[in-house]
Design a protein around this motif. Structure first.
Motif, PDB file in Angstrom:
ATOM      1  N   UNK A 225      30.147  36.929  28.327  1.00  0.00           N
ATOM      2  CA  UNK A 225      29.268  35.562  28.678  1.00  0.00           C
ATOM      3  C   UNK A 225      29.701  34.479  28.080  1.00  0.00           C
ATOM      4  N   UNK A 226      29.129  33.275  28.573  1.00  0.00           N
ATOM      5  CA  UNK A 226      29.776  31.913  27.743  1.00  0.00           C
ATOM      6  C   UNK A 226      28.616  31.224  27.425  1.00  0.00           C
ATOM      7  N   UNK A 227      28.224  30.574  26.480  1.00  0.00           N
ATOM      8  CA  UNK A 227      27.607  29.660  26.271  1.00  0.00           C
ATOM      9  C   UNK A 227      28.002  28.195  26.560  1.00  0.00           C
ATOM     10  N   UNK A 228      27.844  27.890  27.934  1.00  0.00           N
ATOM     11  CA  UNK A 228      28.529  26.765  28.535  1.00  0.00           C
ATOM     12  C   UNK A 228      28.230  25.547  28.205  1.00  0.00           C
ATOM     13  N   UNK A 229      27.156  25.298  27.354  1.00  0.00           N
ATOM     14  CA  UNK A 229      26.920  24.016  26.556  1.00  0.00           C
ATOM     15  C   UNK A 229      28.004  24.005  25.406  1.00  0.00           C
TER      16      UNK A 229
ATOM     17  N   UNK B 151      38.052  27.017  36.383  1.00  0.00           N
ATOM     18  CA  UNK B 151      37.852  26.150  37.435  1.00  0.00           C
ATOM     19  C   UNK B 151      38.599  24.948  37.269  1.00  0.00           C
ATOM     20  N   UNK B 152      38.363  24.061  38.360  1.00  0.00           N
ATOM     21  CA  UNK B 152      39.175  22.746  38.461  1.00  0.00           C
ATOM     22  C   UNK B 152      39.335  21.775  37.287  1.00  0.00           C
ATOM     23  N   UNK B 153      38.554  22.022  36.393  1.00  0.00           N
ATOM     24  CA  UNK B 153      38.151  21.317  35.312  1.00  0.00           C
ATOM     25  C   UNK B 153      38.526  22.151  34.204  1.00  0.00           C
TER      26      UNK B 153
ATOM     27  N   UNK C 221      37.165  24.900  32.824  1.00  0.00           N
ATOM     28  CA  UNK C 221      36.009  25.852  32.283  1.00  0.00           C
ATOM     29  C   UNK C 221      36.132  27.083  32.771  1.00  0.00           C
ATOM     30  N   UNK C 222      35.920  27.924  31.782  1.00  0.00           N
ATOM     31  CA  UNK C 222      35.994  29.394  32.324  1.00  0.00           C
ATOM     32  C   UNK C 222      34.903  29.918  33.407  1.00  0.00           C
ATOM     33  N   UNK C 223      35.231  30.728  34.257  1.00  0.00           N
ATOM     34  CA  UNK C 223      34.587  31.288  35.287  1.00  0.00           C
ATOM     35  C   UNK C 223      34.454  32.817  35.161  1.00  0.00           C
TER      36      UNK C 223
ATOM     37  N   UNK D 271      30.623  35.241  23.990  1.00  0.00           N
ATOM     38  CA  UNK D 271      30.070  36.297  23.504  1.00  0.00           C
ATOM     39  C   UNK D 271      29.767  37.291  24.260  1.00  0.00           C
TER      40      UNK D 271
ATOM     41  N   UNK E 198      20.912  25.946  26.358  1.00  0.00           N
ATOM     42  CA  UNK E 198      21.599  27.208  26.554  1.00  0.00           C
ATOM     43  C   UNK E 198      20.545  28.294  26.069  1.00  0.00           C
TER      44      UNK E 198
ATOM     45  N   UNK F 260      26.258  17.960  29.159  1.00  0.00           N
ATOM     46  CA  UNK F 260      26.501  19.082  28.202  1.00  0.00           C
ATOM     47  C   UNK F 260      27.471  20.262  28.606  1.00  0.00           C
ATOM     48  N   UNK F 261      27.305  20.618  30.104  1.00  0.00           N
ATOM     49  CA  UNK F 261      28.155  21.654  30.584  1.00  0.00           C
ATOM     50  C   UNK F 261      29.195  21.052  31.547  1.00  0.00           C
ATOM     51  N   UNK F 262      30.475  21.546  31.162  1.00  0.00           N
ATOM     52  CA  UNK F 262      31.718  20.969  31.773  1.00  0.00           C
ATOM     53  C   UNK F 262      31.637  21.159  33.402  1.00  0.00           C
ATOM     54  N   UNK F 263      31.029  22.277  34.020  1.00  0.00           N
ATOM     55  CA  UNK F 263      31.009  22.274  35.327  1.00  0.00           C
ATOM     56  C   UNK F 263      30.073  21.305  36.038  1.00  0.00           C
TER      57      UNK F 263
ATOM     58  N   UNK G 243      31.869  17.336  35.065  1.00  0.00           N
ATOM     59  CA  UNK G 243      32.878  17.001  35.820  1.00  0.00           C
ATOM     60  C   UNK G 243      32.989  17.274  37.197  1.00  0.00           C
TER      61      UNK G 243
ATOM     62  N   UNK H 206      34.703  22.782  45.422  1.00  0.00           N
ATOM     63  CA  UNK H 206      34.281  22.408  44.233  1.00  0.00           C
ATOM     64  C   UNK H 206      32.809  23.178  44.088  1.00  0.00           C
TER      65      UNK H 206
ATOM     66  N   UNK I  51      32.869  26.374  42.953  1.00  0.00           N
ATOM     67  CA  UNK I  51      33.143  26.644  41.748  1.00  0.00           C
ATOM     68  C   UNK I  51      32.016  26.230  40.778  1.00  0.00           C
TER      69      UNK I  51
ATOM     70  N   UNK J  98      26.657  27.918  37.257  1.00  0.00           N
ATOM     71  CA  UNK J  98      27.410  27.900  35.993  1.00  0.00           C
ATOM     72  C   UNK J  98      26.647  27.021  34.989  1.00  0.00           C
TER      73      UNK J  98
ATOM     74  N   UNK K 104      23.606  25.518  32.153  1.00  0.00           N
ATOM     75  CA  UNK K 104      22.615  26.161  31.299  1.00  0.00           C
ATOM     76  C   UNK K 104      21.249  25.973  32.041  1.00  0.00           C
TER      77      UNK K 104
END
Lengths: 65, 422
Positions: A5-9, A28-30, A32-34, A61, B202, B341-344, B347, B376, B379, B383, B385
């Motif tokens: 898993x990912x703490x996306x913050x 993804x396109x930017x 960041x992990x999917x 984690x 999160x 805070x979150x990239x997806x 952006x 987009x 994606x 995703x 928080x």
């Protein structure tokens, strides 16, 4: 059952995880992990562990459900 | 089970039956206060209208959770999660230290005014619900969370709290967050009340287990708590609180749960046949009017059609208004309101909003925009928080499908709705 898993913050989109664990992480396109979000298969565990260790922001984690 | 006390007059009872929370439509214009001056119920008026509030300690509290479950009360901040489940989770987690209960009145949805209307008209009904929750869950702290610029709601609440000062009930304080879209997101509320910034967090543990300062926390929208105030008195509440918006005018209405959308829109705006409606607020779904008019407004009915009432916001557009332009403006707003805070979300929503603007502007350049947005959207979904990006992509996807003909027309250089060249 262990899941990656990912703490996306916390994640800054560095992308090392996708290199170290190409079977379970894509970006993804930017950048960041999917993650699949499904329990890791036996062969995937080692990849996942190295990705967790390498994350400079400690965003990845392993979660046991 | 208690019943509405008999000292309510016949007239009051009839009103209670039709519209127990609001009684009559309330109009707002733009971001301003209500057009007609609202007089909040005093404690005396409140008790005359609804009767005294049953004290919810011990067995009465247990019974209240059962009543909430039987009434199928769900969260009116927009998620419509069963309230009884939340109460039980907090109660399980609350040990000797107790719990925190929060009435969330930070109405971030730009097209919703039902929460402020409720606070400005029926502050005591909301406070009743909060006090019932505090007593039932053995809370050590009860808080009302507001936007810092919600002056009328704040005034009504302050007055109501002063009136209740002598009552034997848990003390309630008011706290404020910035006037932003996400300040009312429950994770953001918990984070802010714990001393952090008012942005989502999160989380791996729910706030029912570890919320404000690590305490088990119940966060309920103010309408949900007003409904608790009715349920505890044994009063039925077969109504929905909605805000119908056309241009800059917002009409807050209490309508029967079995009313269809045609009836709701007619009550709010008169005989109007819209082009389409954005149902469920900025993070909701567009639907062509012909596909919506006969659908009943109850959440259960909307879910069957792949929709949700969310926080009850309905934006109406007429036939001469460009839906793509409107959706592009909303996408831009949602992108700007990202907590960053979150990239997806940061952006992704910027990318989606940018392509939506190009698509609404039209011309050959917008040829592949719809396709790119589709990529987009796939994606971004699920995703963040919080669910902010999910709502944004839901709104955009539905716009592309409802206004599909106009997507093609815009590409070819004209707009079907406005008749203008793009």
């Amino acid at each position: 059952m262990t899941t990656l898993r990912v703490d996306i913050v916390a994640c800054e989109g560095v992308g090392i995880c996708a290199h170290l664990a190409p079977d379970i992480v894509r970006v993804d396109s930017w950048g960041f992990p999917i993650l699949a979000g499904t329990p890791l298969a036996r062969g995937e565990k080692r990849q996942a562990e190295s990705a967790v260790r390498a994350c400079p922001h400690r965003a990845l984690f392993l979660a046991d459900d | 089970m208690t019943h509405a006390p008999s000292r309510l007059g016949a007239v009051a009872l009839a009103e209670l039956f039709d519209a127990p929370m609001l009684m009559r439509p309330v109009h707002y214009f733009g971001t301003g206060t209500a057009i007609t001056e609202l007089a909040p119920d005093s404690l005396r008026e409140h008790e005359r209208r609804y009767g005294p509030r049953p004290v919810c300690r011990d067995a009465v509290g247990d019974a209240l959770i059962e009543q909430i479950e039987r009434a199928e009360l769900t969260g009116r901040g927009g998620a419509h999660l069963p309230s009884a489940v939340k109460w039980r989770a907090v109660r399980r987690a609350a040990g000797v230290e107790g719990a925190v209960v929060v009435a969330n009145g930070a109405e971030g949805e730009p097209d919703s005014r039902k929460d402020v209307a409720l606070l400005e008209l029926r502050p005591h009904l909301v406070l009743d619900g909060l006090v019932c929750a505090a007593e039932t869950l053995g809370a050590s702290e009860a808080i009302v969370w507001l936007h810092e610029n919600a002056h009328a709601a704040r005034a009504a609440l302050s007055r109501a709290l002063t009136e209740r000062a002598d009552l034997d009930e848990p003390r309630i304080r008011i706290a404020f967050g910035p006037d932003r879209y996400l300040s009312g997101e429950s994770g953001a509320v918990v984070r802010a009340l714990s001393g952090g910034p008012a942005i989502p967090a999160f989380r791996t543990v729910s706030s029912a287990v570890s919320g404000v300062d690590g305490m088990p926390t119940l966060v309920h929208n103010v309408e949900t708590l007003a409904r608790v105030g009715l349920v505890v008195r044994g009063a039925a509440c077969a109504t929905e609180l909605v805000t119908v918006t056309l241009d800059s005018t917002h009409v807050v209405l209490e309508v029967p749960t079995d009313a269809d959308l045609q009836a709701v829109i007619t009550l709010a705006l008169g005989a109007l046949q819209p082009q389409a409606v954005l149902i469920g607020g900025y993070g909701g779904s567009w639907r062509a009017w012909a596909d919506l008019a006969r659908i009943t407004i109850a959440e259960r009915s909307l879910r069957r059609h792949g929709l949700s009432l969310g926080a009850g916001a309905l934006r109406v557009i007429e036939h001469n208004e460009c839906g793509l332009q409107c959706a592009a403006g909303i996408a831009r707003f949602l992108s700007e309101q990202s907590a960053r805070q979150c990239g997806p979300c940061l952006f992704g929503l910027a990318a989606v909003a940018g392509r939506m603007s190009d698509l609404a502007a039209g011309g050959r350049r917008s040829r592949r925009d719809a396709e790119r947005i589709g990529r987009f959207v796939a994606e971004i979904s699920d995703r963040g928080a919080c669910h902010h990006p999910d709502g944004a992509v839901r709104m955009v996807s539905s716009a592309l499908s409802v206004f599909a003909d106009d997507v093609v027309a815009h590409r070819r250089g004209h707009c079907l709705a406005t008749g203008r060249r793009t």
